[in-house]
Design an enzyme around this catalytic site. Structure first.
Site, PDB file in Angstrom:
ATOM      1  N   GLU A 166      99.420  80.415   8.362  1.00  0.00           N
ATOM      2  CA  GLU A 166      98.065  79.849   8.221  1.00  0.00           C
ATOM      3  C   GLU A 166      96.988  80.849   7.814  1.00  0.00           C
ATOM      4  O   GLU A 166      95.798  80.587   7.984  1.00  0.00           O
ATOM      5  CB  GLU A 166      97.635  79.122   9.509  1.00  0.00           C
ATOM      6  CG  GLU A 166      97.971  77.667   9.488  1.00  0.00           C
ATOM      7  CD  GLU A 166      99.331  77.330  10.082  1.00  0.00           C
ATOM      8  OE1 GLU A 166      99.538  76.171  10.417  1.00  0.00           O
ATOM      9  OE2 GLU A 166     100.201  78.214  10.214  1.00  0.00           O
ATOM     10  N   TYR A 168      96.413  83.928   8.986  1.00  0.00           N
ATOM     11  CA  TYR A 168      95.964  84.892   9.992  1.00  0.00           C
ATOM     12  C   TYR A 168      96.560  86.274   9.691  1.00  0.00           C
ATOM     13  O   TYR A 168      97.236  86.466   8.680  1.00  0.00           O
ATOM     14  CB  TYR A 168      96.340  84.391  11.385  1.00  0.00           C
ATOM     15  CG  TYR A 168      95.632  83.112  11.777  1.00  0.00           C
ATOM     16  CD1 TYR A 168      94.248  83.080  11.927  1.00  0.00           C
ATOM     17  CD2 TYR A 168      96.343  81.929  11.995  1.00  0.00           C
ATOM     18  CE1 TYR A 168      93.588  81.903  12.283  1.00  0.00           C
ATOM     19  CE2 TYR A 168      95.693  80.755  12.348  1.00  0.00           C
ATOM     20  CZ  TYR A 168      94.321  80.746  12.486  1.00  0.00           C
ATOM     21  OH  TYR A 168      93.677  79.586  12.829  1.00  0.00           O
ATOM     22  N   ARG A 216     106.398  82.069  13.966  1.00  0.00           N
ATOM     23  CA  ARG A 216     105.870  80.993  13.113  1.00  0.00           C
ATOM     24  C   ARG A 216     105.632  81.551  11.720  1.00  0.00           C
ATOM     25  O   ARG A 216     104.746  82.377  11.506  1.00  0.00           O
ATOM     26  CB  ARG A 216     104.581  80.405  13.682  1.00  0.00           C
ATOM     27  CG  ARG A 216     104.054  79.268  12.813  1.00  0.00           C
ATOM     28  CD  ARG A 216     103.098  78.369  13.546  1.00  0.00           C
ATOM     29  NE  ARG A 216     102.647  77.279  12.700  1.00  0.00           N
ATOM     30  CZ  ARG A 216     101.944  76.244  13.126  1.00  0.00           C
ATOM     31  NH1 ARG A 216     101.637  76.157  14.407  1.00  0.00           N
ATOM     32  NH2 ARG A 216     101.558  75.297  12.304  1.00  0.00           N
ATOM     33  N   HIS A 254      94.061  78.318   5.948  1.00  0.00           N
ATOM     34  CA  HIS A 254      92.879  77.515   6.246  1.00  0.00           C
ATOM     35  C   HIS A 254      91.909  77.459   5.068  1.00  0.00           C
ATOM     36  O   HIS A 254      91.073  76.562   5.008  1.00  0.00           O
ATOM     37  CB  HIS A 254      92.173  78.046   7.484  1.00  0.00           C
ATOM     38  CG  HIS A 254      92.921  77.783   8.755  1.00  0.00           C
ATOM     39  ND1 HIS A 254      93.444  76.555   9.063  1.00  0.00           N
ATOM     40  CD2 HIS A 254      93.240  78.597   9.797  1.00  0.00           C
ATOM     41  CE1 HIS A 254      94.056  76.613  10.238  1.00  0.00           C
ATOM     42  NE2 HIS A 254      93.961  77.837  10.696  1.00  0.00           N
ATOM     43  N   GLN A 341      88.413  64.049  13.306  1.00  0.00           N
ATOM     44  CA  GLN A 341      87.001  63.969  13.668  1.00  0.00           C
ATOM     45  C   GLN A 341      86.681  64.626  15.007  1.00  0.00           C
ATOM     46  O   GLN A 341      85.654  65.300  15.145  1.00  0.00           O
ATOM     47  CB  GLN A 341      86.555  62.505  13.702  1.00  0.00           C
ATOM     48  CG  GLN A 341      86.502  61.851  12.344  1.00  0.00           C
ATOM     49  CD  GLN A 341      86.016  60.417  12.426  1.00  0.00           C
ATOM     50  OE1 GLN A 341      85.090  60.083  13.171  1.00  0.00           O
ATOM     51  NE2 GLN A 341      86.640  59.536  11.676  1.00  0.00           N
ATOM     52  N   LEU A 660      79.621  54.358  10.829  1.00  0.00           N
ATOM     53  CA  LEU A 660      80.646  53.591  11.536  1.00  0.00           C
ATOM     54  C   LEU A 660      81.419  54.569  12.411  1.00  0.00           C
ATOM     55  O   LEU A 660      82.419  55.147  11.999  1.00  0.00           O
ATOM     56  CB  LEU A 660      81.557  52.883  10.535  1.00  0.00           C
ATOM     57  CG  LEU A 660      80.833  51.921   9.591  1.00  0.00           C
ATOM     58  CD1 LEU A 660      81.835  51.225   8.683  1.00  0.00           C
ATOM     59  CD2 LEU A 660      80.014  50.900  10.357  1.00  0.00           C
TER      60      LEU A 660
END
Length: 676
Positions: A166, A168, A216, A254, A341, A660
């Site tokens: 990712e 890092y 990982r 990212h 969200q 909404l």
């Protein structure tokens, strides 16, 4: 026989016997910033262990202070911290689970002034520029990983996961993009890959044989200058030789321009990149990213592409995911809809994570879910997200709940959201509520409008003890001359009622609804359903022959010309989700949707939409004008009940008509159900 024989089969990894192949993946929650952080973390992880997930990976703990995600981030580097961690490991063990500590050095992603990296070069997602580590500091960093691993074993963890993906620090060393060093840790692939090898070697030497060491790996970087598929496979083999017991897979960086785990990404989209790792090694391999249903996980393992599946957000959404799968109750799983969200969007804006579909996530110690000692008969009016969430949670606490919905189906605004390309997971949310409401004993009346007079009489005669109003919102009609012209429709007309829309369209309003309508009009639903269509649209080379696995993107052909307008003189989509808004904006750019800010709407007539921007008036010749200019609360029923002296609760859009906002509606409804 179970529907998921491979998923539910046991596996031995190092000294750990895992009863199934489901793992809760590591996820930063920022719970450590709240009051009683370790009690919260203990309760959070214990709830997942009780739900029978085989193993849990913690959020990332830095081995040194400069490696934290942000100021005040989690570090494990001294024995004085062990008692706090034993609180977590004991809670998980007592719940019958196993927990592994992830060690994450954020590198140039660390949002601290002291951040470090292999080479200078600021990440575009960080305000701070990193300092390049000296060779001596790299060796010290290797030692710090070994030290944290030894501490993790002393604290009672089952193992450690070394975060090498990712984007890092470790991933920054393996990629030529971010590693321009000329010492033993930079240059050709052999030297760029030395840091992860030395870390695994040092960790393996510091812990016992039965202590699990997971690495990982970045299965596909999705960055120019990233690793090729052959380099990924070779790194996996070397990690295995140094003593890793298990390889987990990460996808992308990212700052990649390719989405990796939001709803527009098809389920199990990255399986070929994961298969590349699996074919390279003999130790177990774990798949990750966009695996949110037991049938998807079963297919992955049955195909031989991986041995275990890592699911982070799906375990936020439903801590009992694994148990429900074992009990063949998959239709009761509260599925992660990959909306981001309440989880990633909050993390990326310095807030504490929770879950849109499960407000209890990360807040376990705040909810009293004991059965009520005073059961009530409750009428709920409105079957949208707020009404359904309240009815379900109240019924589960022992109340007798009757739900009235004026339309022919439950779901309210969710029935519009599910029609937008990339939001098909909302179907799962609707399925969960339909099934769960029935099994909780909620009496549901569809196509049943309710008026204040009848409801007041039912309260006065004792048929109901309490009333909850969740009647939602209606589209706002701005006072524009010509607003009643036949070419004008609302977003409700388009998404819910299938109103015809012409080939040239103007959208008035550029909030979340406006962007969803634009995507509905020009989007390709297959991109979020079929991996091949997704990879072609976003320029992903699934063979990973190219560095980082990228190739030229394809244009998005569309049969419509769409113009978006907003009154505010600021860039459109500014308030979209932090982790998903850029995806939607990128998709609309490739579909050539035009954006205009600071617009004044002068009129609508046969010739089109008359607007003024920057003092210049023009006519936009369109067939259809779609109103996405906000909404108003439907609270007339609540107001009428108050006028006749009936006390009622109002929740969701009927209470506050913002965007909404299912996140706020479900949270508010759940808390009310617990409080009654």
């Amino acid at each position: 026989m179970s529907a998921y024989p491979h998923l539910l089969s046991p596996i031995q990894v190092a000294g750990a016997h895992l009863p199934n192949r489901m793992v809760m993946g590591a996820m930063h929650t920022r719970l450590e910033t709240m009051d009683r952080p370790h009690q919260r973390l203990a309760a959070f992880y214990a709830a997942r262990a009780k739900g029978e997930v085989a193993m849990i990976l913690t959020g990332g703990y830095a081995p040194v202070p400069e490696g934290v995600m942000d100021e005040g981030g989690m570090v494990l580097n001294s024995e004085e911290q062990l008692d706090e961690h034993r609180l977590i490991t004991s809670a998980v063990s007592n719940a019958g689970g196993k927990i592994v500590l992830q060690i994450l050095h954020a590198g140039r992603y660390a949002k601290v002034a002291t951040c470090v990296a292999p080479s200078p070069g600021k990440a575009r997602i960080n305000a701070f520029a990193p300092r390049a580590l000296s060779t001596e500091e790299v060796w010290a960093t290797i030692e710090s990983f070994a030290n944290t691993s030894a501490l993790a074993q002393a604290a009672g963890y089952t193992g450690v996961e070394i975060m090498g993906s990712e984007g890092y620090l470790i991933n920054e060393f393996t990629a030529a993009l971010t590693n321009q060093r000329d010492d033993e840790f930079g240059g050709d692939f052999e030297r760029r890959g030395r840091l992860p090898i030395e870390i695994v070697r040092a960790v393996r030497a510091r812990v016992s044989k039965d202590f699990m060491v997971i690495y990982r790996i970045s299965a596909i970087d999705l960055m120019e200058g990233g690793m090729t598929g052959d380099e990924v496979a070779e790194l996996a083999r070397r990690v295995e030789r140094e003593g890793a017991d298990l390889i987990n897979t990460g996808i992308g960086w990212h700052e990649s321009s390719v989405p990796t785990m939001a709803a527009p990404v098809p389920r199990a989209a990255w399986i070929e990149a994961i298969r590349n790792v699996k074919q390279a090694v003999g130790i177990p391999v774990m798949a990750s990213n966009r695996i949110n249903a037991p049938e998807v996980a079963e297919e992955i393992i049955a195909s031989g592409a991986a041995d275990l599946v890592s699911m982070a957000r799906p375990l936020l959404a439903d801590p009992d995911f694994a148990r429900k799968a074992r009990e063949d109750r998959a239709d009761e799983i509260n599925t992660c809809i990959a909306c981001n969200q309440a989880c990633l969007d909050r993390i990326f804006t310095d807030r504490v994570a929770t879950c849109l579909v499960n407000p209890r996530a990360g807040r376990e110690i705040e909810f009293d879910d004991e059965p009520t000692i005073e059961p009530k008969r409750i009428a709920v009016v409105g079957g949208g997200p707020a009404g359904m969430a309240f009815a379900l949670n109240a019924a589960r606490r022992g109340h007798s709940v009757t739900l009235f919905e004026a339309s022919a189906e439950l779901g309210g605004q969710l029935n519009m959201a599910k029609k937008v390309p990339g939001k098909n997971e909302f179907n799962e949310m609707l399925r969960y509520f339909r099934v769960s409401l029935e099994r909780a004993g909620v009496v549901t009346h569809l196509s049943t409008p309710v008026n204040a007079q009848d409801l007041a009489q039912q309260v006065q005669t004792g048929e109901f003890d309490d009333v909850v109003i969740a009647t939602g919102v209606s589209p706002r009609r701005p006072p524009i001359p010509g607003i009643d012209h036949p070419k004008v429709v609302s977003y409700l007309d388009v998404l819910a009622n299938g109103a015809p829309v012409g080939k040239t369209v103007a959208i008035i309003g550029a909030g979340g609804i406006g962007f969803d309508v634009a995507e509905y009009l020009v989007g390709n639903a297959q991109e979020s359903l079929a991996p091949e269509a997704f990879m072609n649209a976003w320029g992903v080379d699934t063979s990973i022959v190219s560095p980082g696995g990228l190739k030229p993107t394809r244009t998005r052909p569309t049969g419509r010309v769409v113009h978006m307008f907003q009154r505010k003189p600021e860039s459109l989509g500014r308030n979209l989700g932090k982790s998903t808004g850029w995806i939607l904006k990128a998709k609309l750019r490739t579909a050539k949707v035009s954006n205009t800010a600071g617009a004044t709407y002068d009129a609508i007539d046969d010739s089109g939409l008359h607007v003024t921007t920057n003092g210049e008036s023009q006519v936009i010749a369109v067939d259809t004008v779609v109103l996405c200019a906000g909404q108003d609360s439907n609270r007339s029923l609540f107001d009428e009940l108050q006028r006749v002296g009936i006390t009622a609760h109002v929740i969701g859009g009927a209470d506050v008509a913002a965007e909404l906002d299912a996140l706020r509606a479900i949270d508010q409804a759940t808390r009310l159900a617990v409080a009654l």
